[in-house]
Scaffold this motif. Sequence first.
Motif, PDB file in Angstrom:
ATOM      1  N   GLN A   1      -0.610  -0.424  -5.766  1.00  0.00           N
ATOM      2  CA  GLN A   1      -1.650   0.045  -6.678  1.00  0.00           C
ATOM      3  C   GLN A   1      -1.246   1.332  -7.387  1.00  0.00           C
ATOM      4  O   GLN A   1      -1.897   1.723  -8.359  1.00  0.00           O
ATOM      5  CB  GLN A   1      -2.966   0.263  -5.914  1.00  0.00           C
ATOM      6  CG  GLN A   1      -3.070   1.576  -5.146  1.00  0.00           C
ATOM      7  CD  GLN A   1      -2.241   1.595  -3.868  1.00  0.00           C
ATOM      8  OE1 GLN A   1      -1.617   0.603  -3.483  1.00  0.00           O
ATOM      9  NE2 GLN A   1      -2.263   2.738  -3.192  1.00  0.00           N
ATOM     10  N   GLY A   2      -0.202   1.971  -6.921  1.00  0.00           N
ATOM     11  CA  GLY A   2       0.284   3.194  -7.545  1.00  0.00           C
ATOM     12  C   GLY A   2      -0.225   4.441  -6.852  1.00  0.00           C
ATOM     13  O   GLY A   2      -1.333   4.459  -6.303  1.00  0.00           O
ATOM     14  N   THR A   3       0.603   5.477  -6.872  1.00  0.00           N
ATOM     15  CA  THR A   3       0.212   6.771  -6.318  1.00  0.00           C
ATOM     16  C   THR A   3       0.652   7.862  -7.296  1.00  0.00           C
ATOM     17  O   THR A   3       1.769   7.826  -7.828  1.00  0.00           O
ATOM     18  CB  THR A   3       0.816   6.994  -4.915  1.00  0.00           C
ATOM     19  OG1 THR A   3       0.320   8.213  -4.368  1.00  0.00           O
ATOM     20  CG2 THR A   3       2.337   7.052  -4.941  1.00  0.00           C
ATOM     21  N   GLN A   4      -0.243   8.815  -7.536  1.00  0.00           N
ATOM     22  CA  GLN A   4       0.021   9.856  -8.530  1.00  0.00           C
ATOM     23  C   GLN A   4       0.906  10.943  -7.940  1.00  0.00           C
ATOM     24  O   GLN A   4       0.631  11.463  -6.852  1.00  0.00           O
ATOM     25  CB  GLN A   4      -1.288  10.476  -9.015  1.00  0.00           C
ATOM     26  CG  GLN A   4      -1.115  11.619 -10.008  1.00  0.00           C
ATOM     27  CD  GLN A   4      -0.616  11.153 -11.359  1.00  0.00           C
ATOM     28  OE1 GLN A   4      -1.118  10.174 -11.916  1.00  0.00           O
ATOM     29  NE2 GLN A   4       0.376  11.863 -11.910  1.00  0.00           N
ATOM     30  N   VAL A   5       1.951  11.284  -8.673  1.00  0.00           N
ATOM     31  CA  VAL A   5       2.796  12.428  -8.341  1.00  0.00           C
ATOM     32  C   VAL A   5       2.737  13.393  -9.524  1.00  0.00           C
ATOM     33  O   VAL A   5       3.055  13.024 -10.651  1.00  0.00           O
ATOM     34  CB  VAL A   5       4.254  12.003  -8.077  1.00  0.00           C
ATOM     35  CG1 VAL A   5       5.158  13.234  -7.939  1.00  0.00           C
ATOM     36  CG2 VAL A   5       4.334  11.135  -6.828  1.00  0.00           C
ATOM     37  N   THR A   6       2.303  14.613  -9.244  1.00  0.00           N
ATOM     38  CA  THR A   6       2.189  15.635 -10.284  1.00  0.00           C
ATOM     39  C   THR A   6       3.034  16.837  -9.901  1.00  0.00           C
ATOM     40  O   THR A   6       2.889  17.377  -8.802  1.00  0.00           O
ATOM     41  CB  THR A   6       0.731  16.068 -10.474  1.00  0.00           C
ATOM     42  OG1 THR A   6      -0.065  14.927 -10.814  1.00  0.00           O
ATOM     43  CG2 THR A   6       0.615  17.110 -11.584  1.00  0.00           C
TER      44      THR A   6
ATOM     45  N   VAL B   1       0.844  -1.190   0.000  1.00  0.00           N
ATOM     46  CA  VAL B   1       0.000   0.000   0.000  1.00  0.00           C
ATOM     47  C   VAL B   1       0.878   1.237   0.000  1.00  0.00           C
ATOM     48  O   VAL B   1       1.662   1.462   0.930  1.00  0.00           O
ATOM     49  CB  VAL B   1      -0.943   0.014   1.212  1.00  0.00           C
ATOM     50  CG1 VAL B   1      -1.790   1.289   1.201  1.00  0.00           C
ATOM     51  CG2 VAL B   1      -1.838  -1.219   1.204  1.00  0.00           C
ATOM     52  N   GLU B   2       0.735   2.045  -1.066  1.00  0.00           N
ATOM     53  CA  GLU B   2       1.506   3.277  -1.196  1.00  0.00           C
ATOM     54  C   GLU B   2       0.736   4.455  -0.621  1.00  0.00           C
ATOM     55  O   GLU B   2      -0.493   4.450  -0.586  1.00  0.00           O
ATOM     56  CB  GLU B   2       1.826   3.555  -2.668  1.00  0.00           C
ATOM     57  CG  GLU B   2       2.694   2.527  -3.331  1.00  0.00           C
ATOM     58  CD  GLU B   2       2.052   1.918  -4.545  1.00  0.00           C
ATOM     59  OE1 GLU B   2       2.753   1.400  -5.425  1.00  0.00           O
ATOM     60  OE2 GLU B   2       0.801   1.934  -4.617  1.00  0.00           O
ATOM     61  N   SER B   3       1.478   5.470  -0.214  1.00  0.00           N
ATOM     62  CA  SER B   3       0.878   6.705   0.262  1.00  0.00           C
ATOM     63  C   SER B   3       1.858   7.848   0.051  1.00  0.00           C
ATOM     64  O   SER B   3       3.060   7.622  -0.129  1.00  0.00           O
ATOM     65  CB  SER B   3       0.493   6.601   1.739  1.00  0.00           C
ATOM     66  OG  SER B   3       1.640   6.350   2.523  1.00  0.00           O
ATOM     67  N   GLY B   4       1.319   9.073   0.072  1.00  0.00           N
ATOM     68  CA  GLY B   4       2.186  10.243   0.038  1.00  0.00           C
ATOM     69  C   GLY B   4       2.280  10.971  -1.280  1.00  0.00           C
ATOM     70  O   GLY B   4       2.959  11.988  -1.371  1.00  0.00           O
ATOM     71  N   GLY B   5       1.617  10.509  -2.313  1.00  0.00           N
ATOM     72  CA  GLY B   5       1.658  11.225  -3.577  1.00  0.00           C
ATOM     73  C   GLY B   5       0.858  12.518  -3.502  1.00  0.00           C
ATOM     74  O   GLY B   5       0.233  12.817  -2.497  1.00  0.00           O
ATOM     75  N   GLY B   6       0.920  13.294  -4.574  1.00  0.00           N
ATOM     76  CA  GLY B   6       0.157  14.534  -4.605  1.00  0.00           C
ATOM     77  C   GLY B   6       0.696  15.509  -5.620  1.00  0.00           C
ATOM     78  O   GLY B   6       1.470  15.144  -6.507  1.00  0.00           O
ATOM     79  N   LEU B   7       0.263  16.764  -5.464  1.00  0.00           N
ATOM     80  CA  LEU B   7       0.662  17.849  -6.362  1.00  0.00           C
ATOM     81  C   LEU B   7       1.728  18.695  -5.685  1.00  0.00           C
ATOM     82  O   LEU B   7       1.570  19.090  -4.523  1.00  0.00           O
ATOM     83  CB  LEU B   7      -0.559  18.709  -6.694  1.00  0.00           C
ATOM     84  CG  LEU B   7      -0.319  19.995  -7.498  1.00  0.00           C
ATOM     85  CD1 LEU B   7       0.201  19.659  -8.884  1.00  0.00           C
ATOM     86  CD2 LEU B   7      -1.598  20.801  -7.563  1.00  0.00           C
ATOM     87  N   VAL B   8       2.798  18.979  -6.405  1.00  0.00           N
ATOM     88  CA  VAL B   8       3.882  19.791  -5.853  1.00  0.00           C
ATOM     89  C   VAL B   8       4.418  20.693  -6.951  1.00  0.00           C
ATOM     90  O   VAL B   8       4.376  20.339  -8.136  1.00  0.00           O
ATOM     91  CB  VAL B   8       4.991  18.885  -5.268  1.00  0.00           C
ATOM     92  CG1 VAL B   8       5.631  18.034  -6.350  1.00  0.00           C
ATOM     93  CG2 VAL B   8       6.038  19.690  -4.533  1.00  0.00           C
ATOM     94  N   GLN B   9       4.917  21.849  -6.564  1.00  0.00           N
ATOM     95  CA  GLN B   9       5.476  22.786  -7.542  1.00  0.00           C
ATOM     96  C   GLN B   9       6.885  22.360  -7.944  1.00  0.00           C
ATOM     97  O   GLN B   9       7.583  21.684  -7.173  1.00  0.00           O
ATOM     98  CB  GLN B   9       5.511  24.192  -6.953  1.00  0.00           C
ATOM     99  CG  GLN B   9       4.141  24.798  -6.740  1.00  0.00           C
ATOM    100  CD  GLN B   9       4.218  26.249  -6.288  1.00  0.00           C
ATOM    101  OE1 GLN B   9       5.242  26.714  -5.806  1.00  0.00           O
ATOM    102  NE2 GLN B   9       3.122  26.975  -6.471  1.00  0.00           N
TER     103      GLN B   9
END
Length: 121
Positions: free
Chosen positions: A113-118, A5-13
């Motif tokens: 399952q993957g975590t999105q990093v943008t 189980v992954e966690s911690g992805g998100g949107l960052v500048q």
Amino acid sequence: QVQLVESGGGLVQPGGSLRVSCAASGSIFSIGTMGWYRQAPGKQRDMVATITSGGSTNYADSVKGRFTISRDNAKNTVYLQMNNLKPEDTAVYYCSANIRRMLTENPSTYWGQGTQVTVSS
């Protein structure tokens, strides 16, 4: 049954930092190499970084000096610290682990399952 189980992805500048985590749980006898991979839209999944049970690391050239992989064997968890992020780092990040569920069984590779990093301004 084994789960990652992954966690911690998100949107960052651009230029920012982010840390993603991946915890393995379930019927686990031992964990060998753990790693992070990423897949951008329309592209293949590529290795980002790997770490052996003894702590030896390997990085893709594109992230050397910016990303750091580490693991906590007591928690069955692998981390990826990402610094100085660039728009081209945008992708779904997947963790993987080579897990042996019992002594008499060969190890298998499991995926989260993957975590999105943008990375975007």
